[in-house]
Design a protein around this motif. Structure first.
Motif, PDB file in Angstrom:
ATOM      1  N   ASP A  95     -45.003 -17.090 -18.217  1.00 44.88           N
ATOM      2  CA  ASP A  95     -43.687 -16.487 -17.993  1.00 44.88           C
ATOM      3  C   ASP A  95     -42.564 -17.364 -18.554  1.00 44.88           C
ATOM      4  OD1 ASP A  95     -44.792 -14.260 -16.620  1.00 44.88           O
ATOM      5  OD2 ASP A  95     -45.050 -15.526 -14.854  1.00 44.88           O
ATOM      6  N   GLY A  99     -39.948 -16.643 -21.773  1.00 43.09           N
ATOM      7  CA  GLY A  99     -38.496 -16.804 -21.792  1.00 43.09           C
ATOM      8  C   GLY A  99     -38.021 -17.405 -23.105  1.00 43.09           C
ATOM      9  N   MET A 102     -38.388 -14.759 -25.760  1.00 41.37           N
ATOM     10  CA  MET A 102     -37.324 -13.762 -25.619  1.00 41.37           C
ATOM     11  C   MET A 102     -36.031 -14.293 -26.235  1.00 41.37           C
ATOM     12  SD  MET A 102     -38.434 -12.700 -21.724  1.00 41.37           S
ATOM     13  CE  MET A 102     -36.853 -12.038 -21.202  1.00 41.37           C
ATOM     14  N   ALA A 103     -35.713 -15.539 -25.946  1.00 44.06           N
ATOM     15  CA  ALA A 103     -34.476 -16.118 -26.496  1.00 44.06           C
ATOM     16  C   ALA A 103     -34.553 -16.184 -28.021  1.00 44.06           C
ATOM     17  CB  ALA A 103     -34.258 -17.513 -25.900  1.00 44.06           C
ATOM     18  N   GLU A 106     -34.265 -12.682 -29.521  1.00 40.88           N
ATOM     19  CA  GLU A 106     -32.882 -12.192 -29.483  1.00 40.88           C
ATOM     20  C   GLU A 106     -32.067 -12.789 -30.620  1.00 40.88           C
ATOM     21  OE1 GLU A 106     -30.513 -11.770 -25.680  1.00 40.88           O
ATOM     22  OE2 GLU A 106     -29.459 -13.448 -26.602  1.00 40.88           O
ATOM     23  N   ALA A 124     -30.855 -26.691 -26.731  1.00 38.72           N
ATOM     24  CA  ALA A 124     -30.859 -26.290 -25.325  1.00 38.72           C
ATOM     25  C   ALA A 124     -31.924 -27.053 -24.535  1.00 38.72           C
ATOM     26  CB  ALA A 124     -31.091 -24.779 -25.208  1.00 38.72           C
TER      27      ALA A 124
ATOM     28  N   TYR B  44     -34.303  -8.248 -26.251  1.00 34.14           N
ATOM     29  CA  TYR B  44     -35.323  -9.128 -26.820  1.00 34.14           C
ATOM     30  C   TYR B  44     -36.353  -8.338 -27.637  1.00 34.14           C
ATOM     31  CZ  TYR B  44     -33.352 -11.076 -22.581  1.00 34.14           C
ATOM     32  OH  TYR B  44     -32.482 -11.434 -21.586  1.00 34.14           O
ATOM     33  N   THR B  75     -40.317 -11.610  -9.747  1.00 36.13           N
ATOM     34  CA  THR B  75     -39.664 -12.907  -9.973  1.00 36.13           C
ATOM     35  C   THR B  75     -39.059 -12.908 -11.373  1.00 36.13           C
ATOM     36  OG1 THR B  75     -41.823 -13.674 -10.735  1.00 36.13           O
ATOM     37  CG2 THR B  75     -41.193 -14.240  -8.477  1.00 36.13           C
ATOM     38  N   ARG B  77     -38.795 -15.446 -13.665  1.00 35.93           N
ATOM     39  CA  ARG B  77     -39.050 -16.735 -14.323  1.00 35.93           C
ATOM     40  C   ARG B  77     -38.756 -16.670 -15.822  1.00 35.93           C
ATOM     41  NH1 ARG B  77     -42.452 -20.604 -11.830  1.00 35.93           N
ATOM     42  NH2 ARG B  77     -43.773 -20.867 -13.655  1.00 35.93           N
ATOM     43  N   ALA B  78     -39.267 -15.646 -16.474  1.00 39.63           N
ATOM     44  CA  ALA B  78     -39.045 -15.545 -17.927  1.00 39.63           C
ATOM     45  C   ALA B  78     -37.560 -15.362 -18.221  1.00 39.63           C
ATOM     46  CB  ALA B  78     -39.854 -14.382 -18.503  1.00 39.63           C
ATOM     47  N   LEU B  79     -36.919 -14.485 -17.460  1.00 43.62           N
ATOM     48  CA  LEU B  79     -35.504 -14.210 -17.714  1.00 43.62           C
ATOM     49  C   LEU B  79     -34.641 -15.453 -17.510  1.00 43.62           C
ATOM     50  CD1 LEU B  79     -33.611 -11.728 -18.339  1.00 43.62           C
ATOM     51  CD2 LEU B  79     -33.047 -11.799 -15.904  1.00 43.62           C
ATOM     52  N   GLN B  81     -35.554 -18.515 -17.789  1.00 35.75           N
ATOM     53  CA  GLN B  81     -35.822 -19.449 -18.882  1.00 35.75           C
ATOM     54  C   GLN B  81     -35.066 -19.013 -20.141  1.00 35.75           C
ATOM     55  OE1 GLN B  81     -36.911 -22.327 -19.050  1.00 35.75           O
ATOM     56  NE2 GLN B  81     -38.510 -22.678 -20.560  1.00 35.75           N
ATOM     57  N   ALA B  82     -35.109 -17.709 -20.423  1.00 38.88           N
ATOM     58  CA  ALA B  82     -34.374 -17.206 -21.592  1.00 38.88           C
ATOM     59  C   ALA B  82     -32.884 -17.519 -21.454  1.00 38.88           C
ATOM     60  CB  ALA B  82     -34.599 -15.702 -21.742  1.00 38.88           C
ATOM     61  N   ALA B  84     -31.548 -19.942 -19.723  1.00 40.62           N
ATOM     62  CA  ALA B  84     -31.353 -21.393 -19.867  1.00 40.62           C
ATOM     63  C   ALA B  84     -31.376 -21.808 -21.334  1.00 40.62           C
ATOM     64  CB  ALA B  84     -32.439 -22.141 -19.092  1.00 40.62           C
ATOM     65  N   LEU B  85     -32.052 -21.024 -22.155  1.00 38.71           N
ATOM     66  CA  LEU B  85     -32.148 -21.344 -23.582  1.00 38.71           C
ATOM     67  C   LEU B  85     -31.088 -20.619 -24.398  1.00 38.71           C
ATOM     68  CD1 LEU B  85     -36.031 -21.453 -23.956  1.00 38.71           C
ATOM     69  CD2 LEU B  85     -34.423 -23.349 -23.697  1.00 38.71           C
ATOM     70  N   GLY B  86     -30.115 -20.032 -23.724  1.00 39.95           N
ATOM     71  CA  GLY B  86     -28.972 -19.489 -24.443  1.00 39.95           C
ATOM     72  C   GLY B  86     -28.982 -17.995 -24.660  1.00 39.95           C
ATOM     73  N   ALA B  87     -29.984 -17.300 -24.143  1.00 39.85           N
ATOM     74  CA  ALA B  87     -30.042 -15.858 -24.360  1.00 39.85           C
ATOM     75  C   ALA B  87     -29.147 -15.125 -23.362  1.00 39.85           C
ATOM     76  CB  ALA B  87     -31.479 -15.359 -24.221  1.00 39.85           C
ATOM     77  N   GLU B  88     -28.740 -13.937 -23.732  1.00 43.12           N
ATOM     78  CA  GLU B  88     -28.060 -13.074 -22.774  1.00 43.12           C
ATOM     79  C   GLU B  88     -29.081 -12.629 -21.729  1.00 43.12           C
ATOM     80  OE1 GLU B  88     -26.062  -9.881 -24.724  1.00 43.12           O
ATOM     81  OE2 GLU B  88     -24.427 -11.182 -25.352  1.00 43.12           O
ATOM     82  N   LEU B  93     -34.531  -8.458 -15.521  1.00 36.80           N
ATOM     83  CA  LEU B  93     -35.913  -8.089 -15.809  1.00 36.80           C
ATOM     84  C   LEU B  93     -36.828  -9.061 -15.088  1.00 36.80           C
ATOM     85  CD1 LEU B  93     -35.697  -7.582 -19.694  1.00 36.80           C
ATOM     86  CD2 LEU B  93     -36.038  -5.774 -18.000  1.00 36.80           C
TER      87      LEU B  93
END
Lengths: 314, 314
Positions: A95, A99, A102-103, A106, A124, B44, B75, B77-79, B81-82, B84-88, B93
């Motif tokens: 998971d 993430g 996914m980033a 995007e 990041a 994504y 949960t 978790r993936a979202l 993390q995304a 935290a790495l700068g993704a919208e 989700l």
């Protein structure tokens, strides 16, 4: 030594472990990593760059050290749900790892090249070294097996590299251009290192990008390769089997033959000390050292040995 | 009643709750749901169909009942993390939800139309009713606000439906074709129900697919609509505000005006009993009943009332 600029061609696990030692013995901001994208894939439409990710996770302390890849403590909730709903799920994705994909996806969908997306992710995650993909263009390693040609991850993960490798092709390589900064990093480095990665599926796909092989060859005297073969075996993965099926000697000497136009020096393990003369006969300066990266000390020592073997070290 | 074939036009939460009651009072295998795809999105690169998913999760017991959408116990978790790495990450989700989107996306990328992918997911999740997207083609609800036109989820989730809605457009509708089975399910049903969903953003995008509105109008005597407005308010979401800004009376009578060419009967809440005469004056048979689906009993009772209001029930 702290001032030397070092550029490293690196694949996944072996390359990342070498880099762990390197960034402890030189200033990380003086290190540029040229990473392999030949094993990239797009499961579920998400862009996964396994080798770049392994470098990112390893150098920022997130790696699952036992597996060598993936994020420590990650869970497969999304993947197991996808599997339960009928999707293919042979490529393990946690998971937290999702993430990151996914980033990245995007960013790519927004039009960023892979190199820029990688730079954003690296920033990041707190990576101090510079990580560049070999190319922003699409390049995919394809493996010819007795059953036909398959993409790299089908060969490697899905079929667990059980097939004999009869040939390797880098789809898209002819039209690929080096990512911004790659040729410059090779040209400007004090030392160029070919990490102890698989020559065929980690290093060759980097060199297959037009311009990169010539750039490395132009620096041959300052290029140091580290043999991923010790006592005729690969520490990990199918490198030894590939040397054999692709017609090379399954040894550090076979590695020397692959790298003779590229590297001025080759680090070989103490177990292979007897092969030093044959390495030298192929035109590479052999350097006998411990190449098995069993712990942090061993990783640092290997990095020091690699730097010492370059250029003025001859 | 168990033999009656029922086709329901449904949006997300309100529609799904109505359907929960319906499949307890008729054989679920005799129920066809025509779902809204106007609020689909591709964060994504993953294909998310929020309204179809809400129906799937609700009718297979997975729904987070408190929120009304998403998977119970999920949960992020993936979202996270995304993010935290700068993704919208403004569209929530969960990891389990991601698994569904991954599976759907894989099917669509393999060339399956959305209807076939939906059928596979529904089968894997144990849905006994038939769930059809209104169309396999791309159709997206676009909202005109004082600040300009935005896509539906930007309006609804990102901006929390705080903007005045000045207009609604269904991008792609002109070229869209009804998904296989949609027109047939409307034509063959004993009763067609327009669920208590938002008329403008849940029902209209279904009707905007050429052919569907005419198919419903052709069944007008057997079409029963359920007012989503009670005492001038929507139980959920911006339906009341939209009635107002789009020039309609903010009441069950306003809903009757929207549906007069489509539905022969309109279920209105007991709180709106006084409006029955005005509904009738618009040409719809008013049926006064409890429309607030507070519990399972209330959902079943509303389904029974809807079926009773159709056709021969007049």
């Amino acid at each position: 030594m702290a001032d030397r600029r070092v550029t490293v061609l690196a694949g996944g696990v072996g390359g990342a472990r070498f880099l762990q030692g390197l960034i402890e013995v030189v200033d990380p901001s003086a290190v540029t990593i040229v990473g392999n994208v030949g094993d990239d894939l797009e499961p579920y439409g998400l862009h996964v760059s396994p080798d770049l990710d392994t470098v990112l996770y390893t150098l920022t302390g997130r790696i699952d050290a036992e597996k060598g890849w993936g994020v420590r403590g990650d869970t497969p909730r999304a993947l197991e749900q996808a599997r339960a709903l009928g999707a293919e799920a042979w490529f393990w994705l946690g998971d937290l790892d999702l993430g990151l994909h996914m980033a990245r996806t995007e960013m790519l969908r927004a039009g960023l090249p892979l190199s820029a997306a990688t730079a954003r992710l690296a920033a990041a995650m707190g990576l101090r070294a510079t990580l560049l993909p070999s190319t922003d263009d699409r390049l995919r390693t394809m493996i010819t097996t007795p059953a036909g040609e398959v993409d790299f991850q089908t060969y490697y993960v899905r079929r667990q590299h059980a097939d004999a490798v009869l040939g390797i092709r880098f789809d898209g390589a002819e039209a690929a251009r080096p990512a911004p900064g790659v040729l410059e990093a090779i040209a400007a480095a004090d030392v160029v290192v070919i990490a102890p990665s698989n020559p065929f599926i980690s290093i060759d796909p980097i060199l297959a990008v037009p311009g990169i092989r010539a750039a490395v060859e132009a620096r041959r005297d300052d290029v140091v390769a580290v043999s991923p073969i010790v006592a005729g075996k690969a520490l990990r993965g199918p490198a030894a089997a590939m040397l054999q099926t692709l017609g090379h000697e399954t040894s550090a000497v076979g590695v020397a033959g692959l790298y003779r136009s590229l590297a001025g020096a080759l680090l070989i393990d103490r177990e292979d000390a007897a092969a030093a003369g044959r390495v030298e006969a192929l035109g590479l300066r052999p350097r006998v050292t411990g190449t098995i990266m069993a712990d942090a000390d061993a990783k640092r020592a290997l990095a020091v040995a690699a730097l010492a073997a370059a250029g003025a070290g001859s």
